[in-house]
Scaffold this motif. Structure first.
Motif, short mmCIF file in Angstrom:
data_model
loop_
_atom_site.label_atom_id
_atom_site.label_comp_id
_atom_site.label_asym_id
_atom_site.label_seq_id
_atom_site.Cartn_x
_atom_site.Cartn_y
_atom_site.Cartn_z
N UNK A 188 0.84 -1.20 0.00
CA UNK A 188 0.00 0.00 0.00
C UNK A 188 0.87 1.25 0.00
N UNK A 189 1.92 1.25 0.83
CA UNK A 189 2.81 2.41 0.90
C UNK A 189 3.47 2.64 -0.45
N UNK A 190 3.88 1.55 -1.10
CA UNK A 190 4.49 1.65 -2.43
C UNK A 190 3.51 2.19 -3.45
N UNK A 191 2.26 1.77 -3.35
CA UNK A 191 1.24 2.21 -4.32
C UNK A 191 0.98 3.71 -4.15
N UNK A 192 0.93 4.16 -2.90
CA UNK A 192 0.70 5.60 -2.65
C UNK A 192 1.87 6.41 -3.21
N UNK A 193 3.09 5.94 -2.95
CA UNK A 193 4.28 6.63 -3.43
C UNK A 193 4.30 6.67 -4.96
N UNK A 194 3.99 5.53 -5.55
CA UNK A 194 3.95 5.41 -7.02
C UNK A 194 2.95 6.40 -7.61
N UNK A 195 1.77 6.49 -7.01
CA UNK A 195 0.74 7.39 -7.53
C UNK A 195 1.12 8.85 -7.31
N UNK A 196 1.67 9.15 -6.13
CA UNK A 196 2.09 10.53 -5.86
C UNK A 196 3.15 10.96 -6.87
N UNK A 197 4.08 10.06 -7.17
CA UNK A 197 5.18 10.38 -8.08
C UNK A 197 4.75 10.48 -9.53
N UNK A 198 3.60 9.92 -9.86
CA UNK A 198 3.16 9.91 -11.26
C UNK A 198 1.86 10.67 -11.48
N UNK A 199 1.50 11.50 -10.52
CA UNK A 199 0.29 12.32 -10.62
C UNK A 199 -0.95 11.47 -10.94
N UNK A 200 -1.08 10.35 -10.21
CA UNK A 200 -2.25 9.47 -10.37
C UNK A 200 -3.08 9.53 -9.09
N UNK A 201 -4.38 9.37 -9.24
CA UNK A 201 -5.23 9.13 -8.07
C UNK A 201 -5.19 7.63 -7.79
N UNK A 202 -4.88 7.26 -6.53
CA UNK A 202 -4.97 5.86 -6.13
C UNK A 202 -6.38 5.62 -5.60
N UNK A 203 -7.10 4.68 -6.22
CA UNK A 203 -8.45 4.33 -5.77
C UNK A 203 -8.43 2.90 -5.28
N UNK A 204 -8.63 2.72 -3.97
CA UNK A 204 -8.61 1.37 -3.39
C UNK A 204 -10.03 0.95 -3.03
N UNK A 205 -10.42 -0.19 -3.54
CA UNK A 205 -11.73 -0.78 -3.25
C UNK A 205 -11.54 -1.77 -2.09
#
Ligand SMILES: *Cc1c(COP(=O)(O)O)cnc(C)c1O
Length: 388
Positions: free
Chosen positions: A187-204
């Motif tokens: 999860x931490x990696x996904x948040x970092x990845x999204x922050x670094x790539x200007x993506x919204x992370x949407x977790x279901x």
């Protein structure tokens, strides 16, 4: 009359042909046992039903609800996040009630996807992420899930061009249909990845409370920086056997919550207040009903896993959700194996190919059928595999 092109563009309903075959079998007198649908068979706990009945009898609940939900319900969701995940949410700006989480999952696309925009989705995955994106005029890139990556996406392997072209990354843990689980580090990696790539992370997070063998599922919002980058969809549906009530929420990054809320104010008028009161009771009342659900699903999971292993199909016991994701025997397709089980022993399972290209070669057994039916269904599967 002429319907919109966006309707014609939706992928064909993969279960339609199977549904037809099931109806045919039933019509000829076959006692069909279905592992096909993920809808809890057990009742909503009595104390929640009573709270709903009482609230429904109160005239104060009979008018239009607030677009943004009852303040008390938003506070109950925020209190749950604090208790369960140690995450502090502002009930006014970081919590939005939904008419079931599917409603918000679909409306996310209206809020974030312009025609031609791209969204990253797990494949196999819950089909709504893709179809809602398509209805908004966008497209999806598949992130393949397979045995090699334990059905958890390898974000570092997504082609850079796909990442750059995308606006949203969808994840879902514990997962439907694979029942895969993830770690807080993922999860931490996904948040970092999204922050670094200007993506919204949407977790279901529909299955976040249904876990086994001592595993506890994390929230994406526990990751550092998540409240700037991520939102999470939650629901009473699976946790409290309340699929018919349609009560869920989205929480997290305030601008995204606001954007979904803005779409909703133009489309719906919120959740019936009586149901929100029942929802507060679900979140704040006794929680032993969740442990009871987990015990029931765990027993069923073990019956399914043991029977499959005994019939020569190797599967491990999933640590979350309410499904067993099963490789089909060598040389068969998902749909072919489903038809074989239906024809031979009157058992229905869901073809993995209905959840995406990378679901081919698998079928999904749902654990949401009565114990005696589930036990008999697995005896039949064992018999079909022995005689084939
Ligand atoms: C069941 C399910 C949901 C949804 O539920 P609601 O009843 O709309 O809250 C959301 N996501 C996944 C993956 C599901 O399986």
């Amino acid at each position: 009359m002429r319907s919109a092109r966006r309707i014609a563009a939706l992928p064909p309903y993969l279960f339609a042909e199977l549904d037809r075959k099931v109806s045919e079998a039933k019509a000829t007198g076959v006692d069909v046992i279905s592992f096909g649908i993920g809808d809890p068979d057990r009742p909503t706990p009595a104390h929640i039903v009573e709270a709903g009945q009482k609230a429904m009898a109160d005239q104060a609940t009979h008018q239009y609800p607030s677009y943004y939900g009852m303040p008390e319900f938003r506070e109950a969701v925020a209190a749950y996040y604090d208790r369960r995940f140690g995450v502090t949410l502002d009930p006014a700006t970081q919590v939005l009630p939904l008419i079931g989480s599917k409603e918000g999952i679909a409306h996310l696309a209206t809020a974030f996807v312009d025609p031609g925009d791209m969204v990253l989705v797990q494949d196999p995955g819950y089909p709504v992420y893709q179809t809602a994106t398509m209805l908004a005029g966008g497209g999806t890139f598949s992130i393949p899930l397979n045995e090699e990556n334990d059905f958890v996406p390898r974000l570092d392997r997504i082609p850079q061009l796909s990442v750059q072209a995308s606006k949203v990354l969808w994840i879902n843990f514990p997962s439907n249909p694979t029942s895969a689980v993830c770690t807080p580090e993922f999860m931490a990696g996904a948040v970092k990845f999204c922050a670094g790539n200007d993506l919204l992370l949407a977790h279901d997070a529909a299955y976040v409370e249904l876990t086994y063998d001592g595993y506890t599922a994390p929230s994406a919002l526990q990751a550092p920086g998540a409240l700037d980058t991520a939102i999470e969809f939650g629901s009473l549906s699976k946790t409290y056997n309340m699929t018919g009530w349609r009560v869920g929420w989205v929480v997290g990054a305030a601008p995204a919550v606001e954007a979904i809320g803005r779409v909703k104010t133009n489309i719906d008028s919120g959740i019936f207040n009586a149901l929100q009161r029942a929802g507060i009771t679900a979140l704040e009342g006794p929680q032993d009903c969740i442990q009871e659900n987990i015990a029931v699903y765990k027993r069923r999971r073990d019956v399914v896993v043991d029977a499959l292993n005994a019939s020569g199909i190797p599967v491990g016991a999933p640590k979350g959700a309410i499904y067993v994701w099963v490789p089909v025997p060598e040389g068969q397709t998902s749909v072919g194996f489903c038809q074989f089980l239906l024809d031979e022993v009157g058992v229905v399972v869901a073809p993995g190919s209905g959840y995406g290209h990378h679901g081919e070669g698998f079928v999904r057994f749902s654990l949401t059928l009565r114990d005696d039916r589930l036990d008999e269904g697995m005896e039949r599967v064992l018999k079909a595999m022995k005689t084939s």
